[in-house]
Design a protein around this motif. Sequence first.
Motif, PDB file in Angstrom:
ATOM      1  N   LEU A  12       1.056   0.270  -4.532  1.00 28.52           N
ATOM      2  CA  LEU A  12       1.739  -0.786  -4.619  1.00 28.52           C
ATOM      3  C   LEU A  12       0.851  -2.135  -5.530  1.00 28.52           C
ATOM      4  CD1 LEU A  12       4.681  -1.548  -4.829  1.00 28.52           C
ATOM      5  CD2 LEU A  12       4.153  -2.037  -2.357  1.00 28.52           C
ATOM      6  N   THR A  13       0.968  -2.146  -6.738  1.00 29.41           N
ATOM      7  CA  THR A  13       0.321  -3.410  -7.191  1.00 29.41           C
ATOM      8  C   THR A  13       1.445  -4.560  -6.731  1.00 29.41           C
ATOM      9  OG1 THR A  13       0.651  -3.203  -9.051  1.00 29.41           O
ATOM     10  CG2 THR A  13      -1.028  -1.972  -8.934  1.00 29.41           C
ATOM     11  N   GLN A  14       2.304  -4.485  -6.398  1.00 29.30           N
ATOM     12  CA  GLN A  14       3.177  -5.896  -7.440  1.00 29.30           C
ATOM     13  C   GLN A  14       4.800  -6.019  -6.709  1.00 29.30           C
ATOM     14  OE1 GLN A  14       3.363  -7.241 -11.272  1.00 29.30           O
ATOM     15  NE2 GLN A  14       4.251  -9.289 -11.227  1.00 29.30           N
ATOM     16  N   VAL A  15       5.118  -6.641  -5.969  1.00 26.14           N
ATOM     17  CA  VAL A  15       6.576  -6.865  -5.529  1.00 26.14           C
ATOM     18  C   VAL A  15       6.903  -8.103  -5.933  1.00 26.14           C
ATOM     19  CG1 VAL A  15       8.144  -6.728  -3.673  1.00 26.14           C
ATOM     20  CG2 VAL A  15       6.041  -5.344  -3.114  1.00 26.14           C
ATOM     21  N   VAL A  16       8.296  -8.336  -6.651  1.00 24.97           N
ATOM     22  CA  VAL A  16       8.713  -9.549  -7.423  1.00 24.97           C
ATOM     23  C   VAL A  16      10.389  -9.554  -6.556  1.00 24.97           C
ATOM     24  CG1 VAL A  16       9.575 -10.313  -9.670  1.00 24.97           C
ATOM     25  CG2 VAL A  16       7.966  -9.215  -9.177  1.00 24.97           C
TER      26      VAL A  16
ATOM     27  N   ALA B 213       3.092  -0.199   9.195  1.00 22.06           N
ATOM     28  CA  ALA B 213       2.527   0.951   8.487  1.00 22.06           C
ATOM     29  C   ALA B 213       1.560  -0.016   7.574  1.00 22.06           C
ATOM     30  CB  ALA B 213       3.962   0.836   7.249  1.00 22.06           C
ATOM     31  N   PRO B 214       0.763   0.892   6.515  1.00 22.56           N
ATOM     32  CA  PRO B 214      -0.125  -0.232   6.102  1.00 22.56           C
ATOM     33  C   PRO B 214       0.523  -1.391   5.156  1.00 22.56           C
ATOM     34  CG  PRO B 214      -0.144   2.295   5.281  1.00 22.56           C
ATOM     35  CD  PRO B 214       0.855   1.639   6.043  1.00 22.56           C
ATOM     36  N   ASP B 215      -0.372  -2.284   5.065  1.00 19.35           N
ATOM     37  CA  ASP B 215       0.131  -3.901   5.084  1.00 19.35           C
ATOM     38  C   ASP B 215       0.281  -3.472   3.282  1.00 19.35           C
ATOM     39  OD1 ASP B 215      -2.547  -3.721   3.438  1.00 19.35           O
ATOM     40  OD2 ASP B 215      -3.249  -5.747   4.580  1.00 19.35           O
ATOM     41  N   GLY B 216      -0.255  -3.467   2.142  1.00 21.12           N
ATOM     42  CA  GLY B 216       0.739  -2.980   0.859  1.00 21.12           C
ATOM     43  C   GLY B 216      -0.549  -3.808   0.322  1.00 21.12           C
ATOM     44  N   SER B 217      -1.060  -4.614   0.382  1.00 13.73           N
ATOM     45  CA  SER B 217      -1.732  -5.564  -0.136  1.00 13.73           C
ATOM     46  C   SER B 217      -3.065  -4.465  -1.360  1.00 13.73           C
ATOM     47  CB  SER B 217      -3.231  -6.258   0.560  1.00 13.73           C
ATOM     48  OG  SER B 217      -3.993  -5.775   1.393  1.00 13.73           O
ATOM     49  N   GLY B 218      -2.134  -3.665  -2.182  1.00 15.10           N
ATOM     50  CA  GLY B 218      -3.137  -2.664  -3.105  1.00 15.10           C
ATOM     51  C   GLY B 218      -3.535  -1.776  -2.763  1.00 15.10           C
ATOM     52  N   GLU B 219      -3.341  -1.273  -2.175  1.00 13.94           N
ATOM     53  CA  GLU B 219      -3.845  -0.120  -1.337  1.00 13.94           C
ATOM     54  C   GLU B 219      -3.510   0.913  -1.418  1.00 13.94           C
ATOM     55  OE1 GLU B 219      -3.623   2.252   3.043  1.00 13.94           O
ATOM     56  OE2 GLU B 219      -2.530   0.545   3.149  1.00 13.94           O
ATOM     57  N   THR B 220      -4.223   2.023  -1.849  1.00  9.56           N
ATOM     58  CA  THR B 220      -4.323   3.227  -2.924  1.00  9.56           C
ATOM     59  C   THR B 220      -3.706   3.988  -1.799  1.00  9.56           C
ATOM     60  OG1 THR B 220      -5.293   2.338  -4.633  1.00  9.56           O
ATOM     61  CG2 THR B 220      -5.244   4.872  -3.903  1.00  9.56           C
ATOM     62  N   ILE B 221      -3.027   4.671  -1.694  1.00 14.84           N
ATOM     63  CA  ILE B 221      -2.471   6.504  -0.895  1.00 14.84           C
ATOM     64  C   ILE B 221      -3.187   7.312  -1.686  1.00 14.84           C
ATOM     65  CG2 ILE B 221      -0.720   7.081   0.793  1.00 14.84           C
ATOM     66  CD1 ILE B 221      -0.187   4.128   1.247  1.00 14.84           C
TER      67      ILE B 221
ATOM     68  N   GLY C 170       3.928   8.071   1.134  1.00 16.96           N
ATOM     69  CA  GLY C 170       3.516   6.732   1.488  1.00 16.96           C
ATOM     70  C   GLY C 170       3.687   5.765   1.459  1.00 16.96           C
ATOM     71  N   GLN C 171       3.560   5.039   2.395  1.00 12.04           N
ATOM     72  CA  GLN C 171       4.192   3.771   2.847  1.00 12.04           C
ATOM     73  C   GLN C 171       3.855   2.601   2.563  1.00 12.04           C
ATOM     74  OE1 GLN C 171       7.945   4.009   5.505  1.00 12.04           O
ATOM     75  NE2 GLN C 171       6.583   2.514   7.435  1.00 12.04           N
ATOM     76  N   TRP C 172       4.591   0.916   1.907  1.00 15.61           N
ATOM     77  CA  TRP C 172       3.623   0.070   2.131  1.00 15.61           C
ATOM     78  C   TRP C 172       4.543  -1.399   3.319  1.00 15.61           C
ATOM     79  CZ3 TRP C 172       3.965   3.770  -1.438  1.00 15.61           C
ATOM     80  CH2 TRP C 172       2.501   4.262  -1.806  1.00 15.61           C
ATOM     81  N   SER C 173       3.635  -2.097   3.634  1.00 12.75           N
ATOM     82  CA  SER C 173       5.039  -3.193   4.576  1.00 12.75           C
ATOM     83  C   SER C 173       5.104  -4.194   3.583  1.00 12.75           C
ATOM     84  CB  SER C 173       4.034  -3.377   5.455  1.00 12.75           C
ATOM     85  OG  SER C 173       3.832  -2.482   7.021  1.00 12.75           O
ATOM     86  N   LEU C 174       6.406  -4.844   3.733  1.00 10.64           N
ATOM     87  CA  LEU C 174       6.374  -5.605   2.785  1.00 10.64           C
ATOM     88  C   LEU C 174       6.586  -7.122   3.745  1.00 10.64           C
ATOM     89  CD1 LEU C 174       8.880  -4.002   0.510  1.00 10.64           C
ATOM     90  CD2 LEU C 174       6.605  -4.982  -0.075  1.00 10.64           C
ATOM     91  N   PRO C 175       6.401  -8.302   3.224  1.00 16.21           N
ATOM     92  CA  PRO C 175       5.858  -8.565   1.957  1.00 16.21           C
ATOM     93  C   PRO C 175       4.239  -8.179   1.945  1.00 16.21           C
ATOM     94  CG  PRO C 175       6.897 -10.182   3.748  1.00 16.21           C
ATOM     95  CD  PRO C 175       6.362  -9.499   4.353  1.00 16.21           C
ATOM     96  N   LEU C 176       4.576  -8.429   0.874  1.00 12.42           N
ATOM     97  CA  LEU C 176       2.398  -8.110   0.159  1.00 12.42           C
ATOM     98  C   LEU C 176       2.441  -9.383   0.575  1.00 12.42           C
ATOM     99  CD1 LEU C 176       3.166  -6.597  -3.333  1.00 12.42           C
ATOM    100  CD2 LEU C 176       2.366  -5.077  -0.843  1.00 12.42           C
ATOM    101  N   PRO C 177       0.685  -9.203   1.415  1.00  6.89           N
ATOM    102  CA  PRO C 177       0.005 -10.774   1.784  1.00  6.89           C
ATOM    103  C   PRO C 177       0.078 -11.119   0.350  1.00  6.89           C
ATOM    104  CG  PRO C 177      -0.594  -8.482   2.307  1.00  6.89           C
ATOM    105  CD  PRO C 177       0.311  -8.598   1.883  1.00  6.89           C
TER     106      PRO C 177
ATOM    107  N   THR D 266       8.912  -3.596  -8.032  1.00  6.80           N
ATOM    108  CA  THR D 266       8.405  -3.278  -7.486  1.00  6.80           C
ATOM    109  C   THR D 266       7.321  -2.215  -8.470  1.00  6.80           C
ATOM    110  OG1 THR D 266       8.737  -1.244  -6.518  1.00  6.80           O
ATOM    111  CG2 THR D 266       8.968  -3.157  -5.079  1.00  6.80           C
ATOM    112  N   ARG D 267       5.810  -2.646  -8.800  1.00  7.11           N
ATOM    113  CA  ARG D 267       4.829  -2.313  -9.265  1.00  7.11           C
ATOM    114  C   ARG D 267       3.564  -1.134  -9.188  1.00  7.11           C
ATOM    115  NH1 ARG D 267       1.550  -4.961 -14.287  1.00  7.11           N
ATOM    116  NH2 ARG D 267       0.509  -3.279 -15.035  1.00  7.11           N
ATOM    117  N   PHE D 268       3.710  -0.350  -9.502  1.00  4.50           N
ATOM    118  CA  PHE D 268       3.170   1.081  -8.590  1.00  4.50           C
ATOM    119  C   PHE D 268       2.022   1.469 -10.046  1.00  4.50           C
ATOM    120  CE2 PHE D 268       6.765   1.514  -6.488  1.00  4.50           C
ATOM    121  CZ  PHE D 268       6.319   2.225  -4.904  1.00  4.50           C
ATOM    122  N   ARG D 269       1.219   1.777  -9.439  1.00  2.43           N
ATOM    123  CA  ARG D 269       0.158   2.870 -10.565  1.00  2.43           C
ATOM    124  C   ARG D 269      -0.338   3.749  -9.875  1.00  2.43           C
ATOM    125  NH1 ARG D 269      -5.387   3.679 -10.513  1.00  2.43           N
ATOM    126  NH2 ARG D 269      -6.503   3.837 -12.982  1.00  2.43           N
ATOM    127  N   LEU D 270       0.112   4.859 -10.669  1.00  2.00           N
ATOM    128  CA  LEU D 270      -0.258   6.250 -10.521  1.00  2.00           C
ATOM    129  C   LEU D 270      -1.576   7.041 -11.200  1.00  2.00           C
ATOM    130  CD1 LEU D 270       3.209   7.612 -11.404  1.00  2.00           C
ATOM    131  CD2 LEU D 270       2.729   7.006  -9.282  1.00  2.00           C
TER     132      LEU D 270
END
Length: 166
Positions: A51-55, A28-36, A159-166, A74-78
């Motif tokens: 997806l901007t942050q994972v704690v 899946a997309p790498d989740g490095s702040g990618e916008t879908i 939309g799908q983002w891979s974890l962990p974020l880089p 998980t922090r999202f920007r919409l």
Amino acid sequence: MPRSRRAGRVRGSLLALTLLAPALLGAAPDGSGETISLTGNGPGRRLDVTLTQVVDPASPAGPEPSGAGRLIATRFRLENTGTAVYQDFPAPAAHLLDTAGQRYTGDDVPTTAGPVFPETVTLDPGGTAEGFITFRLPADAEPAAVQFALDTGLADDVGQWSLPLP
């Protein structure tokens, strides 16, 4: 049982496997702040979701929730890029998949990571919102991916983002 019913179950199982396989295989997309860009089920419903942050682990902001082995925030920007007003419930629109294929629905549990989305988010076209969505997982679960879909998670476009974020 009629043959068509068995085939439908197989198709449903294959569809589930198709949705889970990229997360489990890391494709899946790498989740490095990618916008879908995602579309909803109604006309003019479109969001750019990031997806901007994972704690992981996240600490609860109040008393420890019952039954929570571990919280992941998980922090999202919409951003509403459509022509219709976006009004939805972000927490149940998000899901976390673990490496064993288990799926966890988002929650609005406050954590020290930052503010959660309000229960209902309303965005005019061009409007934006940011907030955290929290997931409750067993302590030994390994997160693999996060998913988000409009219409409280029921839209066909996911939309799908891979974890962990880089």
